[in-house]
Motif scaffolding. Sequence first.
Motif, PDB file in Angstrom:
ATOM      1  N   GLU A  98       0.837  -1.207   0.000  1.00  0.00           N
ATOM      2  CA  GLU A  98       0.000   0.000   0.000  1.00  0.00           C
ATOM      3  C   GLU A  98       0.873   1.258   0.000  1.00  0.00           C
ATOM      4  O   GLU A  98       0.616   2.206  -0.750  1.00  0.00           O
ATOM      5  N   LEU A  99       1.918   1.254   0.805  1.00  0.00           N
ATOM      6  CA  LEU A  99       2.836   2.390   0.864  1.00  0.00           C
ATOM      7  C   LEU A  99       3.547   2.574  -0.481  1.00  0.00           C
ATOM      8  O   LEU A  99       3.671   3.695  -0.983  1.00  0.00           O
ATOM      9  N   LEU A 100       3.966   1.481  -1.080  1.00  0.00           N
ATOM     10  CA  LEU A 100       4.627   1.515  -2.380  1.00  0.00           C
ATOM     11  C   LEU A 100       3.717   2.126  -3.439  1.00  0.00           C
ATOM     12  O   LEU A 100       4.156   2.963  -4.228  1.00  0.00           O
ATOM     13  N   SER A 101       2.456   1.737  -3.462  1.00  0.00           N
ATOM     14  CA  SER A 101       1.497   2.300  -4.433  1.00  0.00           C
ATOM     15  C   SER A 101       1.404   3.807  -4.274  1.00  0.00           C
ATOM     16  O   SER A 101       1.358   4.546  -5.263  1.00  0.00           O
ATOM     17  N   GLY A 102       1.395   4.286  -3.033  1.00  0.00           N
ATOM     18  CA  GLY A 102       1.353   5.722  -2.774  1.00  0.00           C
ATOM     19  C   GLY A 102       2.611   6.430  -3.261  1.00  0.00           C
ATOM     20  O   GLY A 102       2.539   7.519  -3.842  1.00  0.00           O
ATOM     21  N   ILE A 103       3.764   5.817  -3.053  1.00  0.00           N
ATOM     22  CA  ILE A 103       5.044   6.392  -3.492  1.00  0.00           C
ATOM     23  C   ILE A 103       5.080   6.472  -5.019  1.00  0.00           C
ATOM     24  O   ILE A 103       5.477   7.493  -5.590  1.00  0.00           O
ATOM     25  N   ILE A 104       4.650   5.407  -5.680  1.00  0.00           N
ATOM     26  CA  ILE A 104       4.621   5.394  -7.153  1.00  0.00           C
ATOM     27  C   ILE A 104       3.718   6.511  -7.661  1.00  0.00           C
ATOM     28  O   ILE A 104       4.083   7.250  -8.593  1.00  0.00           O
ATOM     29  N   LYS A 105       2.553   6.657  -7.060  1.00  0.00           N
ATOM     30  CA  LYS A 105       1.588   7.679  -7.477  1.00  0.00           C
ATOM     31  C   LYS A 105       2.144   9.085  -7.250  1.00  0.00           C
ATOM     32  O   LYS A 105       2.040   9.960  -8.120  1.00  0.00           O
ATOM     33  N   GLU A 106       2.758   9.329  -6.091  1.00  0.00           N
ATOM     34  CA  GLU A 106       3.324  10.651  -5.785  1.00  0.00           C
ATOM     35  C   GLU A 106       4.417  11.041  -6.773  1.00  0.00           C
ATOM     36  O   GLU A 106       4.466  12.180  -7.228  1.00  0.00           O
ATOM     37  N   LYS A 107       5.314  10.102  -7.101  1.00  0.00           N
ATOM     38  CA  LYS A 107       6.387  10.391  -8.055  1.00  0.00           C
ATOM     39  C   LYS A 107       5.804  10.769  -9.417  1.00  0.00           C
ATOM     40  O   LYS A 107       6.281  11.683 -10.071  1.00  0.00           O
ATOM     41  N   ALA A 108       4.760  10.053  -9.837  1.00  0.00           N
ATOM     42  CA  ALA A 108       4.125  10.341 -11.122  1.00  0.00           C
ATOM     43  C   ALA A 108       3.439  11.704 -11.087  1.00  0.00           C
ATOM     44  O   ALA A 108       3.524  12.474 -12.053  1.00  0.00           O
ATOM     45  N   GLU A 109       2.765  12.018  -9.986  1.00  0.00           N
ATOM     46  CA  GLU A 109       2.077  13.311  -9.861  1.00  0.00           C
ATOM     47  C   GLU A 109       3.058  14.479  -9.871  1.00  0.00           C
ATOM     48  O   GLU A 109       2.736  15.556 -10.364  1.00  0.00           O
ATOM     49  N   ARG A 110       4.260  14.264  -9.317  1.00  0.00           N
ATOM     50  CA  ARG A 110       5.283  15.319  -9.311  1.00  0.00           C
ATOM     51  C   ARG A 110       6.012  15.384 -10.651  1.00  0.00           C
ATOM     52  O   ARG A 110       6.888  16.236 -10.841  1.00  0.00           O
ATOM     53  N   ASN A 111       5.673  14.468 -11.569  1.00  0.00           N
ATOM     54  CA  ASN A 111       6.270  14.425 -12.901  1.00  0.00           C
ATOM     55  C   ASN A 111       7.798  14.327 -12.839  1.00  0.00           C
ATOM     56  O   ASN A 111       8.508  14.962 -13.610  1.00  0.00           O
ATOM     57  N   GLU A 112       8.284  13.500 -11.905  1.00  0.00           N
ATOM     58  CA  GLU A 112       9.728  13.320 -11.754  1.00  0.00           C
ATOM     59  C   GLU A 112      10.315  12.667 -12.996  1.00  0.00           C
ATOM     60  O   GLU A 112       9.632  11.954 -13.721  1.00  0.00           O
ATOM     61  N   GLY A 113      11.583  12.890 -13.225  1.00  0.00           N
ATOM     62  CA  GLY A 113      12.266  12.322 -14.387  1.00  0.00           C
ATOM     63  C   GLY A 113      12.461  10.824 -14.268  1.00  0.00           C
ATOM     64  O   GLY A 113      12.422  10.100 -15.259  1.00  0.00           O
ATOM     65  N   ILE A 114      12.679  10.344 -13.056  1.00  0.00           N
ATOM     66  CA  ILE A 114      12.832   8.915 -12.798  1.00  0.00           C
ATOM     67  C   ILE A 114      11.628   8.473 -11.976  1.00  0.00           C
ATOM     68  O   ILE A 114      11.346   9.028 -10.922  1.00  0.00           O
ATOM     69  N   LEU A 115      10.932   7.465 -12.489  1.00  0.00           N
ATOM     70  CA  LEU A 115       9.738   6.956 -11.827  1.00  0.00           C
ATOM     71  C   LEU A 115       9.966   5.518 -11.395  1.00  0.00           C
ATOM     72  O   LEU A 115      10.897   4.860 -11.849  1.00  0.00           O
ATOM     73  N   ILE A 116       9.107   5.040 -10.517  1.00  0.00           N
ATOM     74  CA  ILE A 116       9.108   3.634 -10.142  1.00  0.00           C
ATOM     75  C   ILE A 116       7.916   3.021 -10.857  1.00  0.00           C
ATOM     76  O   ILE A 116       6.806   3.544 -10.794  1.00  0.00           O
ATOM     77  N   ARG A 117       8.165   1.921 -11.535  1.00  0.00           N
ATOM     78  CA  ARG A 117       7.104   1.279 -12.305  1.00  0.00           C
ATOM     79  C   ARG A 117       6.901  -0.143 -11.808  1.00  0.00           C
ATOM     80  O   ARG A 117       7.868  -0.878 -11.633  1.00  0.00           O
ATOM     81  N   ARG A 118       5.651  -0.502 -11.612  1.00  0.00           N
ATOM     82  CA  ARG A 118       5.329  -1.862 -11.171  1.00  0.00           C
ATOM     83  C   ARG A 118       5.026  -2.724 -12.390  1.00  0.00           C
ATOM     84  O   ARG A 118       4.271  -2.336 -13.260  1.00  0.00           O
ATOM     85  N   ILE A 119       5.637  -3.891 -12.420  1.00  0.00           N
ATOM     86  CA  ILE A 119       5.394  -4.871 -13.470  1.00  0.00           C
ATOM     87  C   ILE A 119       5.157  -6.200 -12.761  1.00  0.00           C
ATOM     88  O   ILE A 119       6.083  -6.786 -12.217  1.00  0.00           O
ATOM     89  N   ALA A 120       3.897  -6.625 -12.763  1.00  0.00           N
ATOM     90  CA  ALA A 120       3.473  -7.839 -12.061  1.00  0.00           C
ATOM     91  C   ALA A 120       3.827  -7.721 -10.583  1.00  0.00           C
ATOM     92  O   ALA A 120       3.409  -6.760  -9.936  1.00  0.00           O
ATOM     93  N   ASP A 121       4.643  -8.621 -10.049  1.00  0.00           N
ATOM     94  CA  ASP A 121       4.979  -8.596  -8.627  1.00  0.00           C
ATOM     95  C   ASP A 121       6.353  -7.972  -8.373  1.00  0.00           C
ATOM     96  O   ASP A 121       6.941  -8.170  -7.322  1.00  0.00           O
ATOM     97  N   LYS A 122       6.839  -7.196  -9.351  1.00  0.00           N
ATOM     98  CA  LYS A 122       8.158  -6.556  -9.223  1.00  0.00           C
ATOM     99  C   LYS A 122       8.042  -5.068  -9.523  1.00  0.00           C
ATOM    100  O   LYS A 122       7.064  -4.615 -10.100  1.00  0.00           O
ATOM    101  N   VAL A 123       9.058  -4.324  -9.122  1.00  0.00           N
ATOM    102  CA  VAL A 123       9.139  -2.898  -9.451  1.00  0.00           C
ATOM    103  C   VAL A 123      10.526  -2.597 -10.005  1.00  0.00           C
ATOM    104  O   VAL A 123      11.488  -3.317  -9.735  1.00  0.00           O
ATOM    105  N   GLN A 124      10.599  -1.531 -10.805  1.00  0.00           N
ATOM    106  CA  GLN A 124      11.879  -1.115 -11.351  1.00  0.00           C
ATOM    107  C   GLN A 124      11.862   0.382 -11.584  1.00  0.00           C
ATOM    108  O   GLN A 124      10.799   1.010 -11.614  1.00  0.00           O
TER     109      GLN A 124
END
Length: 179
Positions: free
Chosen positions: A39-65
């Motif tokens: 749940e915390l990870l989902s929030g972090i991913i969303k916040e980074k995207a909302e701030r339009n950061e140059g480097i984002l965290i992307r979830r792919i299945a059960d992994k992130v990169q």
Amino acid sequence: MDKNRIAHLISAVLFVTGDPVSVANLAALAGMDFEEFDELLSGIIKEKAERNEGILIRRIADKVQLCTNADYAEYIQLLLAPEVKGRLSNSVLETLSIIAYKQPVTRSEIESIRGVRCDYAVSVLLEKGMISEAGRKDVIGRPVLFATTDEFLRSFGITDLGELPAIDFEKYEQAEEAL
């Protein structure tokens, strides 16, 4: 650990590994329960995207990169002038579609659906890392089973196979039988 520290931990680990890392491993590193971390990870991913950061965290299945923000793709292309990758031919895309929807599937099952040999298409998809061997079917001859990979998900911009468009296979099978 507070949320910011966990966000920095995730970024540091993903940067150092350079490859996708399982959410379960990250939760263990943070010393957190999986569901709470997820749940915390989902929030972090969303916040980074909302701030339009140059480097984002992307979830792919059960992994992130880590990944770059698509908004900056043209600048990255200008800087790196990447080699243009060849597009997949229609026959290779047809084969990939069959594997994506019917996986795990054998070469003969693919050929039965397509009505033509698929040796070339399967070899191209294996070479590009879009599919991989997913075991052997428990029948005479033990043919290889093929399934899509995380590279397939990344290439098509989806996080899991559930995002593929729904197809009513019965409708197509009935139409084929009518011919």
